[in-house]
Design an enzyme around this catalytic site. Structure first.
Site, PDB file in Angstrom:
ATOM      1  CG  HIS A   2      41.582  72.173   3.693  1.00 18.72           C
ATOM      2  ND1 HIS A   2      42.582  71.276   4.001  1.00 18.72           N
ATOM      3  CD2 HIS A   2      41.737  73.216   4.536  1.00 18.72           C
ATOM      4  CE1 HIS A   2      43.294  71.762   4.999  1.00 18.72           C
ATOM      5  NE2 HIS A   2      42.824  72.940   5.341  1.00 18.72           N
TER       6      HIS A   2
ATOM      7  N   GLY B 212      36.423  74.091   0.663  1.00 27.16           N
ATOM      8  CA  GLY B 212      37.181  75.329   0.868  1.00 27.16           C
ATOM      9  C   GLY B 212      37.432  76.072  -0.428  1.00 27.16           C
TER      10      GLY B 212
ATOM     11  CE1 TYR C  45      35.099  75.302   5.212  1.00 27.97           C
ATOM     12  CE2 TYR C  45      34.340  77.537   5.604  1.00 27.97           C
ATOM     13  CZ  TYR C  45      35.072  76.635   4.857  1.00 27.97           C
ATOM     14  OH  TYR C  45      35.777  77.065   3.765  1.00 27.97           O
TER      15      TYR C  45
HETATM   16  O1  YXS Z   1      43.420  57.619  -4.332  1.00 31.56           O
HETATM   17  P1  YXS Z   1      44.472  58.618  -4.789  1.00 31.56           P
HETATM   18  O2  YXS Z   1      45.738  58.593  -3.964  1.00 31.56           O
HETATM   19  O3  YXS Z   1      44.684  58.619  -6.281  1.00 31.56           O
HETATM   20  O4  YXS Z   1      43.856  60.105  -4.455  1.00 31.56           O
HETATM   21  C1  YXS Z   1      42.611  60.464  -5.040  1.00 31.56           C
HETATM   22  C2  YXS Z   1      41.892  61.298  -3.994  1.00 31.56           C
HETATM   23  O5  YXS Z   1      42.035  60.806  -2.681  1.00 31.56           O
HETATM   24  C3  YXS Z   1      42.631  62.623  -4.140  1.00 31.56           C
HETATM   25  N1  YXS Z   1      41.821  63.737  -3.661  1.00 31.56           N
HETATM   26  C4  YXS Z   1      42.148  64.512  -2.623  1.00 31.56           C
HETATM   27  N2  YXS Z   1      43.215  64.487  -1.792  1.00 31.56           N
HETATM   28  C5  YXS Z   1      43.229  65.426  -0.810  1.00 31.56           C
HETATM   29  N3  YXS Z   1      42.276  66.356  -0.624  1.00 31.56           N
HETATM   30  C6  YXS Z   1      41.201  66.412  -1.440  1.00 31.56           C
HETATM   31  N4  YXS Z   1      40.281  67.368  -1.255  1.00 31.56           N
HETATM   32  C7  YXS Z   1      41.098  65.446  -2.494  1.00 31.56           C
HETATM   33  N5  YXS Z   1      40.173  65.193  -3.472  1.00 31.56           N
HETATM   34  C8  YXS Z   1      40.646  64.146  -4.166  1.00 31.56           C
HETATM   35  O6  YXS Z   1      42.875  62.786  -5.543  1.00 31.56           O
HETATM   36  C9  YXS Z   1      42.945  61.485  -6.148  1.00 31.56           C
HETATM   37  C10 YXS Z   1      41.945  61.415  -7.277  1.00 31.56           C
HETATM   38  O7  YXS Z   1      40.662  61.515  -6.653  1.00 31.56           O
HETATM   39  P2  YXS Z   1      39.438  60.638  -7.192  1.00 31.56           P
HETATM   40  O8  YXS Z   1      39.914  59.289  -7.572  1.00 31.56           O
HETATM   41  O9  YXS Z   1      38.345  60.743  -6.200  1.00 31.56           O
HETATM   42  O10 YXS Z   1      39.077  61.452  -8.529  1.00 31.56           O
HETATM   43  P3  YXS Z   1      37.634  61.503  -9.211  1.00 31.56           P
HETATM   44  O11 YXS Z   1      37.847  62.192 -10.508  1.00 31.56           O
HETATM   45  O12 YXS Z   1      37.006  60.159  -9.172  1.00 31.56           O
HETATM   46  O13 YXS Z   1      36.752  62.453  -8.283  1.00 31.56           O
HETATM   47  C11 YXS Z   1      37.109  63.833  -8.198  1.00 31.56           C
HETATM   48  C12 YXS Z   1      36.370  64.397  -6.971  1.00 31.56           C
HETATM   49  C13 YXS Z   1      36.869  65.845  -6.734  1.00 31.56           C
HETATM   50  C14 YXS Z   1      34.847  64.374  -7.228  1.00 31.56           C
HETATM   51  C15 YXS Z   1      36.700  63.510  -5.743  1.00 31.56           C
HETATM   52  O14 YXS Z   1      38.108  63.388  -5.656  1.00 31.56           O
HETATM   53  C16 YXS Z   1      36.194  64.105  -4.470  1.00 31.56           C
HETATM   54  O15 YXS Z   1      34.983  64.064  -4.157  1.00 31.56           O
HETATM   55  N6  YXS Z   1      37.142  64.734  -3.704  1.00 31.56           N
HETATM   56  C17 YXS Z   1      36.786  65.324  -2.422  1.00 31.56           C
HETATM   57  C18 YXS Z   1      36.114  66.677  -2.649  1.00 31.56           C
HETATM   58  C19 YXS Z   1      35.810  67.298  -1.294  1.00 31.56           C
HETATM   59  O16 YXS Z   1      34.965  66.807  -0.552  1.00 31.56           O
HETATM   60  N7  YXS Z   1      36.544  68.339  -0.951  1.00 31.56           N
HETATM   61  C20 YXS Z   1      36.421  69.005   0.366  1.00 31.56           C
HETATM   62  C21 YXS Z   1      37.770  68.918   1.066  1.00 31.56           C
HETATM   63  S1  YXS Z   1      37.628  69.475   2.742  1.00 31.56           S
HETATM   64  C22 YXS Z   1      37.320  71.123   2.571  1.00 31.56           C
HETATM   65  O17 YXS Z   1      37.502  71.695   1.513  1.00 31.56           O
HETATM   66  C23 YXS Z   1      36.813  71.871   3.754  1.00 31.56           C
HETATM   67  C24 YXS Z   1      37.655  71.717   4.968  1.00 31.56           C
HETATM   68  S2  YXS Z   1      35.152  71.392   4.103  1.00 31.56           S
HETATM   69  O18 YXS Z   1      35.151  69.939   4.085  1.00 31.56           O
HETATM   70  O19 YXS Z   1      34.827  71.877   5.394  1.00 31.56           O
HETATM   71  O20 YXS Z   1      34.338  71.948   3.059  1.00 31.56           O
END
Ligand code: YXS
Length: 259
Positions: free
Chosen positions: A64, A108, A138
């Site tokens: 998400h 998500g 969730y």
């Molecule tokens: O700092 P900038 O502006 O470059 O932005 C960064 C991150 O903030 C952004 N970004 C996201 N923005 C919005 N929503 C996201 N889900 C998201 N994930 C990342 O993308 C830019 C690059 O991210 P960065 O620097 O962390 O890249 P990386 O290669 O070091 O790491 C990639 C990830 C995917 C491992 C890391 O970005 C990460 O852990 N992202 C969050 C993954 C996550 O927790 N997703 C769950 C979202 S909430 C959801 O799906 C449900 C509601 S729930 O939470 O209930 O499951």
């Protein structure tokens, strides 16, 4: 420009998530483009759809779009929210939707691939379910979409630790149908799609819907439903819900106080 790329090969449609700058985060715009692509493919009466990220992706989808999550005091995943609409579009698509996963799958997006009819993953891909990282309430339908296709113990470990599971572990526990080296994954999935495309589509559509309805049948009393909704409200109204998103945005570890 659409945030998905569509392609048609014979009777098979291919939808590629195409928002690399946001790591294919499931923002409203991307979900709307995904639904539009599925509707086009439904009109073309395609017999199979493959949902993928570009070849070589390190992140299939970051889940998400956190910037679109409400900052507390509102249900983050209600019926008409983008993630719910996108998942229903996949589940109600009349022919099989296959998730072809390369890279990491988050939150998500894990539910999105679990809502597909089959999942084929590249070696090295990973799957994580992350509400506990962010304090997200969730929703009941979303959790129900997870528990039917693999062991409850594995789903509980994924949710309670928010730790990724490997493609190999996902194969062992029934989350994915098969894994293959990344270079061979497309051929493996296309072979499955071609097999499906020469079978009787009416039978497949009927049995896909029978399986969906039977799989979703769950005697949840209205009282139980309302009680769970109340518990969700306590979570999405909590300070922790706000802290989870703030910590992500501020790039720091969250401190959850349980209120
Ligand atoms: O700092 P900038 O502006 O470059 O932005 C960064 C991150 O903030 C952004 N970004 C996201 N923005 C919005 N929503 C996201 N889900 C998201 N994930 C990342 O993308 C830019 C690059 O991210 P960065 O620097 O962390 O890249 P990386 O290669 O070091 O790491 C990639 C990830 C995917 C491992 C890391 O970005 C990460 O852990 N992202 C969050 C993954 C996550 O927790 N997703 C769950 C979202 S909430 C959801 O799906 C449900 C509601 S729930 O939470 O209930 O499951």
């Amino acid at each position: 420009m659409s945030l998905v790329i569509t392609e048609i090969k014979s009777f098979t449609g291919i939808i590629t998530l195409n928002n690399p700058s946001k790591l294919n985060a499931l923002c409203k715009e991307l979900i709307n483009d995904l639904i539009a692509a599925l509707n086009q493919m439904k009109e073309r009466q395609l017999r199979c759809v493959i949902l993928r990220a570009p070849a070589g992706s390190k992140v299939f989808s970051a889940g998400h779009d956190i910037s679109e999550l409400p900052k507390g005091s509102r249900d983050p995943l209600s019926y008409e929210d983008p993630l719910r609409r996108g998942i229903r579009a996949i589940q109600s698509f009349p022919t099989p939707v296959i998730a072809m996963v390369e890279g990491s799958v988050w939150g998500g997006a894990f539910e999105l691939v679990m809502s597909c009819d089959m999942i084929y993953a590249a070696e090295g891909s990973t799957f994580a379910m992350t509400p506990a990282n962010l304090g997200v309430a969730y929703d009941i339908v979303g959790i129900h979409n997870l528990i039917r296709d693999c062991s409850l113990h594995v789903i509980k470990e994924m949710v309670f630790t928010a730790r990724s599971v490997s493609a190999e572990r996902a194969l062992q526990t029934g989350i994915v149908n098969r894994i293959a080296p990344a270079a061979e994954l497309e051929a493996v999935v296309m072979e499955i799609a071609e097999l499906i495309s020469v079978k009787a589509p009416l039978s497949i559509t009927l049995i896909k819907e029978e399986l969906r309805v039977l799989n979703e049948a769950n005697p949840l009393t209205p009282d139980e439903f309302e009680r769970l909704q109340y518990m969700r409200r306590v979570v999405y109204d909590s300070d922790d819900a706000k802290e989870g998103i703030a910590a992500f945005v501020e790039k720091r570890k969250p401190v959850f106080n349980g209120r």
